[in-house]
Design an enzyme around this catalytic site. Structure first.
Site, PDB file in Angstrom:
ATOM      1  N   GLY A 108      98.761   4.490 108.295  1.00 35.67           N
ATOM      2  CA  GLY A 108      97.966   3.302 108.606  1.00 35.67           C
ATOM      3  C   GLY A 108      97.515   2.659 107.310  1.00 35.67           C
ATOM      4  O   GLY A 108      97.311   3.352 106.308  1.00 35.67           O
ATOM      5  N   HIS A 122      87.890   0.074 108.623  1.00 38.32           N
ATOM      6  CA  HIS A 122      88.190  -0.572 107.342  1.00 38.32           C
ATOM      7  C   HIS A 122      87.890  -2.061 107.381  1.00 38.32           C
ATOM      8  O   HIS A 122      87.395  -2.633 106.408  1.00 38.32           O
ATOM      9  CB  HIS A 122      89.680  -0.410 106.985  1.00 38.32           C
ATOM     10  CG  HIS A 122      89.995   0.803 106.159  1.00 38.32           C
ATOM     11  ND1 HIS A 122      89.407   1.048 104.941  1.00 38.32           N
ATOM     12  CD2 HIS A 122      90.854   1.835 106.359  1.00 38.32           C
ATOM     13  CE1 HIS A 122      89.890   2.184 104.432  1.00 38.32           C
ATOM     14  NE2 HIS A 122      90.767   2.681 105.277  1.00 38.32           N
ATOM     15  N   GLN A 180      92.598  -2.627 101.846  1.00 39.34           N
ATOM     16  CA  GLN A 180      93.084  -1.558 100.967  1.00 39.34           C
ATOM     17  C   GLN A 180      94.106  -2.044  99.950  1.00 39.34           C
ATOM     18  O   GLN A 180      94.469  -1.303  99.034  1.00 39.34           O
ATOM     19  CB  GLN A 180      93.716  -0.435 101.798  1.00 39.34           C
ATOM     20  CG  GLN A 180      92.708   0.326 102.635  1.00 39.34           C
ATOM     21  CD  GLN A 180      93.375   1.488 103.340  1.00 39.34           C
ATOM     22  OE1 GLN A 180      93.960   1.315 104.394  1.00 39.34           O
ATOM     23  NE2 GLN A 180      93.306   2.662 102.752  1.00 39.34           N
ATOM     24  N   HIS A 183      90.011   4.514 112.509  1.00 36.41           N
ATOM     25  CA  HIS A 183      89.980   4.507 111.045  1.00 36.41           C
ATOM     26  C   HIS A 183      90.287   3.109 110.487  1.00 36.41           C
ATOM     27  O   HIS A 183      89.570   2.599 109.620  1.00 36.41           O
ATOM     28  CB  HIS A 183      90.993   5.542 110.532  1.00 36.41           C
ATOM     29  CG  HIS A 183      91.019   5.697 109.047  1.00 36.41           C
ATOM     30  ND1 HIS A 183      90.567   6.825 108.398  1.00 36.41           N
ATOM     31  CD2 HIS A 183      91.457   4.860 108.064  1.00 36.41           C
ATOM     32  CE1 HIS A 183      90.711   6.656 107.092  1.00 36.41           C
ATOM     33  NE2 HIS A 183      91.251   5.481 106.859  1.00 36.41           N
ATOM     34  N   GLU A 184      91.349   2.485 111.005  1.00 39.52           N
ATOM     35  CA  GLU A 184      91.767   1.181 110.463  1.00 39.52           C
ATOM     36  C   GLU A 184      90.790   0.068 110.849  1.00 39.52           C
ATOM     37  O   GLU A 184      90.503  -0.823 110.043  1.00 39.52           O
ATOM     38  CB  GLU A 184      93.186   0.820 110.910  1.00 39.52           C
ATOM     39  CG  GLU A 184      94.275   1.805 110.474  1.00 39.52           C
ATOM     40  CD  GLU A 184      94.221   2.198 109.006  1.00 39.52           C
ATOM     41  OE1 GLU A 184      93.811   1.376 108.171  1.00 39.52           O
ATOM     42  OE2 GLU A 184      94.591   3.348 108.686  1.00 39.52           O
ATOM     43  N   CYS A 242      92.219   9.278 103.663  1.00 41.07           N
ATOM     44  CA  CYS A 242      92.356   7.833 103.510  1.00 41.07           C
ATOM     45  C   CYS A 242      93.073   7.561 102.194  1.00 41.07           C
ATOM     46  O   CYS A 242      92.754   8.172 101.177  1.00 41.07           O
ATOM     47  CB  CYS A 242      90.964   7.188 103.496  1.00 41.07           C
ATOM     48  SG  CYS A 242      91.002   5.410 103.223  1.00 41.07           S
ATOM     49  N   LEU A 243      94.028   6.635 102.220  1.00 41.23           N
ATOM     50  CA  LEU A 243      94.780   6.313 101.007  1.00 41.23           C
ATOM     51  C   LEU A 243      93.857   5.799  99.905  1.00 41.23           C
ATOM     52  O   LEU A 243      94.173   5.919  98.727  1.00 41.23           O
ATOM     53  CB  LEU A 243      95.857   5.262 101.314  1.00 41.23           C
ATOM     54  CG  LEU A 243      96.984   5.702 102.260  1.00 41.23           C
ATOM     55  CD1 LEU A 243      97.897   4.522 102.568  1.00 41.23           C
ATOM     56  CD2 LEU A 243      97.776   6.862 101.676  1.00 41.23           C
TER      57      LEU A 243
HETATM   58 ZN    ZN Z   1      91.714   4.478 105.148  1.00 41.31          ZN
END
Ligand code: ZN
Length: 169
Positions: free
Chosen positions: A45, A138, A50, A134-135, A92-93
């Site tokens: 995702g 963000h 991000q 999660h997304e 998370c990236l």
């Molecule tokens: Zn994330």
């Protein structure tokens, strides 16, 4: 084009993103680039903030390229309902090298627009339900570490600050 992933500490990650209004060719290119950038970073995702773009836009593929029909574009998404509970680890990236246990709803229904601006509804379970939460977080300037206990979150922040001091973040 592959975008570098913005890391925790950049204010764009904690800013509420603006709605997507233009479903044009530029958006289609951005969505393609987001999928490419997500795969490159080994993620399932990715939200536009991000990559430093404060737009209510996210891409998800919980099958990681295995099933092309599993590729989802979420423009202006809203959560319609959340049910049940799942335990599991989340990462998370934008907060690389950390993974924490975080309880999330097991079943989540959303409403969102696709890349052409058409509204759709989708219900996800387990990993997809976790990805939705999660997304969409963000896009509201919220990271998964905000859901952790303050003790745990402070520990992570301290480790990150140490990495930042050493130029390793
Ligand atoms: Zn994330």
């Amino acid at each position: 084009m592959i975008y570098p992933i913005v890391k925790y500490g950049d204010p764009v990650l904690e800013t509420k993103a603006a709605p997507v209004t233009d479903f044009d060719e530029k958006l289609q290119k951005l969505v393609e680039d987001m999928f490419e950038s997500m795969y490159e970073a080994q993620g399932v995702g990715l939200a536009a903030p991000q990559i430093g773009i404060s737009l209510q836009l996210a891409v998800i593929d919980t099958t990681f390229k295995e099933d092309p029909t599993a590729k989802l574009v979420l423009a202006n998404p809203v959560i319609l309902s959340m049910e049940g509970k799942q335990a599991g680890q989340e990462g998370c990236l934008s907060v690389p090298e950390f993974r924490e246990n975080l309880a999330r709803a097991r079943t989540v229904s959303i409403r969102a627009q696709d890349v052409h601006g058409n509204w759709y509804e989708k219900t996800g379970e387990d990993l997809l339900a976790r990805a939705f939460q999660h997304e969409i977080d963000h896009l509201h300037g919220k990271l998964y570490i905000h859901h952790l206990s303050s003790l745990k979150r402070d520990l992570i922040k301290r480790k990150i600050r140490r990495l930042q001091r050493h130029g390793e973040w």
